[in-house]
Design a protein around this motif. Structure first.
Motif, short mmCIF file in Angstrom:
data_model
loop_
_atom_site.label_atom_id
_atom_site.label_comp_id
_atom_site.label_asym_id
_atom_site.label_seq_id
_atom_site.Cartn_x
_atom_site.Cartn_y
_atom_site.Cartn_z
N SER A 1 1.54 -0.45 -7.75
CA SER A 1 1.43 -0.99 -6.39
C SER A 1 2.59 -1.92 -6.05
O SER A 1 2.75 -2.30 -4.88
CB SER A 1 0.12 -1.77 -6.23
N LEU B 1 0.93 7.57 -6.40
CA LEU B 1 -0.33 8.22 -6.81
C LEU B 1 -0.08 9.57 -7.45
O LEU B 1 -0.72 9.94 -8.44
CB LEU B 1 -1.25 8.38 -5.59
N SER C 1 0.83 -1.22 0.00
CA SER C 1 0.00 0.00 0.00
C SER C 1 0.85 1.25 0.00
O SER C 1 0.50 2.26 -0.63
CB SER C 1 -0.93 0.00 1.21
N GLU C 2 1.99 1.21 0.70
CA GLU C 2 2.83 2.40 0.73
C GLU C 2 3.44 2.71 -0.63
O GLU C 2 3.66 3.89 -0.97
CB GLU C 2 3.93 2.26 1.78
N VAL D 1 0.65 4.41 -2.61
CA VAL D 1 0.44 5.80 -2.16
C VAL D 1 1.54 6.70 -2.70
O VAL D 1 1.29 7.83 -3.15
CB VAL D 1 0.38 5.86 -0.63
N SER D 2 2.77 6.22 -2.71
CA SER D 2 3.87 7.05 -3.21
C SER D 2 3.80 7.27 -4.72
O SER D 2 4.31 8.28 -5.23
CB SER D 2 5.21 6.40 -2.85
#
Length: 1039
Positions: free
Chosen positions: A409, A343, A336-337, A340-341
């Motif tokens: 991802s 996005l 998930s991290e 997020v990075s």
């Protein structure tokens, strides 16, 4: 008249088979030419059974027509000849179709037991079979295989998906995701899909508005917007497909070269290796294409399966736990991290911006037309194109979104690929980047910008993340080769349709098709040559920008076609696909043009320059095609709208235009009259050629006379309407035309006649008819022009064609050396070119000759306006206008100055004014006696033996009595005197215009005819007798 027949070999052309109604004991009545029974028709109660009509031919034999069958055609219960609705009656506009016609009204109205039926099949020879709606080919012999036809899955959806899944998916999507981030990447994908989806909806609407044959995007655009727009798009679209084939082949060749280099294999060098692999590849693709659509389709299915396996291999790789080597390359599986990075965007380099990434991605969307481009090979294009194209867009969009989010991802933007960068323990001090939280220290390569792995640095990340690397390589091969093969198939198919339409010269050679599928083998070879030429160049970045612009231009015009067809409200626009909107189509058209300039402005300008050049060629040559385009519907709507709007506008003298009703008869018989009026009405005002057809001549008039007379006018470049009208006499026909011709304010206000030069030899009734037509003109408040050519107007003696006798033949025409010596039938004019156009004096350059205007009576200014309009034409612009007025010798200079001042106020630029001071003198005795002799046959002398004057007046009302002759003698002498002045001053003029005297109600027609003859006789140039309706047509006020 009615036509119900079946064409057979051995049927003599031009011979109509005799068809009779016959009934037999064995069934319902039959419509046959071989036998006839007298039995009555079978009935069920009071209801007559609609008979079946079987059409056959006695001269045809079974051996001549193997495999054929009798045509069974059901009649309605109104009549045995009146047929029920049938599909073949509506197939006449389809190319290569055999057509049949329903019985004509004339045949239906005939109350006869024996009906002649005309053969109306448009093919030449062979057996006539019912028209089907499943293909272009007619059923042939039993042993011949049917053409290969594809459904919506293999023909459209798979083909479009293969072209959309190009090398961009495997080699560029990860780079775009790295720079733009997941959110903006999705925005780029959705924006591209918006354009392609709107275009797909427009394609679906156009494709379902009638039957679609081969030609793809060119066919859709040309049949909607006409040849002027369709022709240029067909040319550039075919070329763009050929270049796209070269581009995808080069993309494949570069991947092969890189793969060979990994194994240490180099054939020549990096550039030449690409050329060698590219030429070999496109040659193999050509061989697959030449093998036929069946083999090509099987190859595409193979590529499709390989791509699906590649996707499965990639998705499987994302869930497999990554090894240490993969982690060193930045691949960590779903985190998930990491998502997020990734996005948000991280723009890098000079080309790191949103529109540059959009420009890189958008070429992947150009494959949506792949299914439409082979529309001729589809079983049902109207169903396959909408369903297949929209499904392809849905699944490919889904795949792009999934791949972009999954790769974002699993993979970091930057990684070194060095296993030694793994962190031992929990020491993260000085570590930069998300890799620090995942146990890796990529700080050194991030800060020095030397990272070779990760989303931002490695285009082969999909292969690295997959379960098996070389399956992704196979996917790249399949994507590039399938796209190249698709474009290699599309370009010749579109170009073949363009060549068959004959819009451009020298390309008809490539129109020929071969085999059961009508394969364009010659066009295949041409496309191959173009592709090889650009593969050998090996530098295609510039051409790539042009290709995207060519496709965007096509998208724009497809959307505009849909919008234009919808906005014109044409009854013929009835697409069965209803899920579209004219406003979304307009949005698609506009956004496509905007994207052209946002991507590469110079390529957009180049594209438009090419389109405008090709448009100008087609527009100048005006090809003889009629596809019922929306442009025609739009033209009709605009004309109707403006005509209605004009009806509410009050007339103003500043906007007066001489709108002419010209009684030409058949226009090609009186070209001088047509050219004279066309000289001052073209691009200015209305011109209607009226042809009064005598009732007795109606039956002998060719049915297509109106069509070829309009063709004659078009070939002569005369802007005129043609209106035939059947009447019992010239006067009656002219009276009706004066009242009924025109529409709203587009209504004639001036009648133009030819001079009746042979009036002395004509019947009294004919003269009376002619003069009464002049009376009716003035009674209708029309202006009047009468043109007299010294060598006559009527050239119908050169043709075997009868015209109405409103104007009879001139004897002088037979000896006219300037006329064409050829004698042809008027029907031949419809098949000839400009060589049959007889040249008249009004088509010649008049040089510095004069136009002499004898403004005898103030008619409102029409006598001055017509010569002014003439001088605006290039043939007359150097001619000088001289104005002659009547005056006395004492006030000559004053009258001249007043006229010059008036002409200056009118801004006519007429400066030469002559005052005729001797117009009141008595004419020469010789000329006067000539006038008396001309009317002598029409004199009614008071003293005649045994017959009273009253009886003579009743039996010959057109004759001139002694009393009338004396009463009008002064007027007659003035006409003779004026003619002397005209002949003295205007012997070398190019044109003479004379004010027409208004006839008195009690003036005998023969005397008035003699006046008109006298005024214009003895001149060497055309003469015009002209009269306004006494209302101003000129003004010097500005309001």
């Amino acid at each position: 008249m009615g036509q119900i027949t079946s064409k057979r070999d051995g049927l003599v052309p031009g011979v109509l088979p005799r068809v009779r109604f016959s009934t037999g004991e064995e069934g319902p009545p039959r419509y046959s030419s071989q036998h006839s029974d007298a039995n009555s028709q079978q009935q069920d109660g009071n209801l007559q059974v609609p008979p079946t009509i079987v059409v056959s031919d006695a001269d045809s034999s079974v051996s001549e027509c193997q495999g054929s069958r009798m045509e069974v055609r059901r009649s309605s219960f109104y009549s045995t000849l009146d047929l029920v609705p049938q599909l073949e009656h509506y197939a006449s506009t389809l190319p290569h179709e055999r057509t049949r016609s329903r019985p004509s009204l004339e045949a239906l109205r005939r109350a006869s037991d024996e009906v002649e039926v005309e053969n109306t099949t448009t093919d030449s020879g062979g057996c006539s079979l019912p028209v089907t709606d499943t293909g272009n080919e007619e059923p042939q012999a039993h042993e011949e295989k049917a053409p290969v036809r594809f459904g919506w899955v293999t023909g459209v959806m798979v083909r479009c998906m293969l072209n959309i899944w190009g090398v961009i998916l495997f080699l560029r999507l990860s780079l775009i995701t790295s720079q733009a981030g997941v959110l903006l990447t999705w925005l780029i994908i959705l924006m591209s899909v918006t354009v392609t989806s709107v275009t797909a909806l427009s394609i679906s609407a156009i494709a379902t508005n009638g039957r679609v044959t081969s030609g793809g995007a060119y066919f859709l655009i040309s049949r909607s917007l006409g040849p002027e727009i369709g022709g240029p798009i067909g040319m550039v679209f075919s070329f763009a497909n050929a270049l796209a084939c070269a581009l995808n082949t080069v993309g494949f060749a570069e991947v092969v070269r890189d793969l060979l280099q990994e194994f240490g294999v180099v054939m020549v060098d990096a550039v030449n290796d690409v050329r060698i692999v590219g030429v070999v590849t496109v040659t193999i693709l050509l061989l697959i294409s030449l093998a036929g659509m069946e083999w090509e389709s099987k190859t595409q299915i193979l590529f499709f399966i390989i791509l699906l396996v590649s996707f499965s291999n990639y998705l499987a790789g994302t869930i497999i736990p990554p090894s240490v080597e993969k982690q060193a390359q930045g691949i960590f599986g779903y985190r998930s991290e990491i998502l997020v990075s990734n996005l948000k965007p991280d723009w890098r380099g000079p080309e790191g911006n949103f529109f540059q990434m959009f420009a890189i991605f958008f070429p992947s969307a150009i494959g949506i037309l792949s299914g439409a481009n082979i529309s001729g090979d589809l079983k049902d294009p109207a169903t396959a194109i909408p369903k297949g194209t929209l499904m392809a867009i849905f699944w490919t969009t889904f795949s792009y979104l999934v791949i972009s989010v999954t790769v974002a991802s699993c993979v970091l933007r930057d990684a070194s690929g060095n296993i030694t960068d793994i962190l031992t323990g929990n020491i993260t001090e000085g570590c930069v980047g998300l890799g620090c939280h995942l146990g890796w220290n990529f700080t050194e390569c991030i800060q020095s910008q030397t990272c070779k792995y990760g989303l931002a640095n490695n285009s082969k990340v999909l292969g690295q993340i997959s379960g098996f690397y070389y399956l992704i390589t196979a996917g790249v091969f399949a994507a590039s080769l399938s796209s190249a093969l698709g474009f290699l198939i599309s370009a010749p198919k579109v170009f073949q349709c363009l060549c068959r339409d004959n819009l451009y010269p020298y390309i008809g050679f490539f129109a020929k098709g071969y085999g059961k599928n009508d394969e364009p083998l010659r066009a295949y070879l041409l496309c191959y040559v173009i592709a090889v030429a650009f593969i050998l160049i090996a530098e295609l970045n510039t051409i790539a920008a042009l290709i995207s612009n060519f496709f965007l231009c096509s998208y724009s015009l497809i959307n505009f076609s849909c919008f234009h067809a919808s906005i014109t409200n044409s009854p013929g626009w009835r697409p069965s696909f209803h899920y579209y909107s004219k406003w979304t189509a307009l949005f698609g058209a506009v956004i496509s043009v905007v994207l052209m300039f946002l991507f590469t402005w110079w390529a957009a300008l180049t594209t438009f320059c090419i389109i405008f050049f090709l448009f100008g060629h087609v527009n100048y040559n005006k090809p003889k095609v009629n596809w019922g385009s929306s442009v025609q519907a739009g033209t009709y709507n605009m004309a109707l709208s403006y005509s209605v709007a004009l009806s509410g506008v009050e007339d103003h003298v500043k906007n007066f235009r001489p709108q002419c009703l010209v009684l030409t008869g058949p226009p090609n018989q009186r070209p001088a009259l047509v050219d004279f009026v066309g000289s001052f009405t073209k691009h200015i005002s209305l011109m209607i050629c009226g042809d009064i057809i005598m009732a007795e001549d109606r039956q002998s008039r060719p049915q297509d006379a109106t069509d070829w007379l309009l063709k004659w006018l078009n070939q002569r470049k005369v802007r005129s309407f043609y209106t035939p009208f059947t009447a019992d006499s010239l006067r009656l026909g002219a009276r009706h035309l004066l009242q009924a011709s025109g529409l709203g304010k587009l209504k004639p206000n001036t009648l133009v006649l030819g001079f009746k030069a042979n009036w002395r030899d004509s019947s009294p009734e004919s003269i009376e008819d002619y003069i009464n037509t002049i009376y009716d003109t003035f009674d209708s408040n029309f202006c009047l022009c009468i043109l007299r050519m010294m060598d006559g107007l009527d050239i119908s003696d050169q043709f075997h064609f009868e015209v109405n006798q409103g104007f009879e033949h001139d004897e002088t025409v037979e000896n006219d050396d300037q006329q064409s010596p050829e004698r042809e039938s008027a029907d031949d004019l419809s098949d000839k070119g400009d060589s049959d156009q007889i040249k008249t004096v009004f088509q010649n350059d008049q040089g510095k000759k004069t136009i002499d205007v004898y403004w005898i009576a103030d008619d409102g200014g029409l006598t001055l306006l017509v010569p002014y309009l003439l001088t605006r034409r290039k043939h007359w612009h150097r001619s000088k206008v001289r104005v002659f007025i009547v005056g006395d010798e004492q006030n000559m200079e004053e009258g001249r100055n007043e006229m010059i001042a008036l002409l200056k106020r009118f801004r006519l630029d007429f400066n030469d004014v002559t005052v005729m001071t001797d117009s009141e003198r008595r004419p020469h005795d010789k000329n006067l006696s000539r006038f008396v002799d001309s009317v002598a046959p029409f004199r009614l002398y008071d003293e005649q033996d045994g017959v009273s004057l009253q009886e003579l007046r009743q039996s010959t009302p057109w004759k001139i009595s002694d009393k009338e002759f004396e009463a009008f003698k002064p007027k007659s002498e003035r006409k003779v005197r004026l003619n002397e002045i005209i002949r003295r001053n205007s012997q070398h003029a190019a044109l003479v215009l004379v004010s027409l005297p208004v006839p008195h109600s009690d003036c005998p027609s023969a005397l008035y005819m003699a006046w008109l003859d006298t005024l214009t006789c003895g001149l060497r140039c055309p003469a015009v007798l002209i009269r306004g309706n006494q209302q101003n047509v000129l003004t010097y006020y500005c309001q």
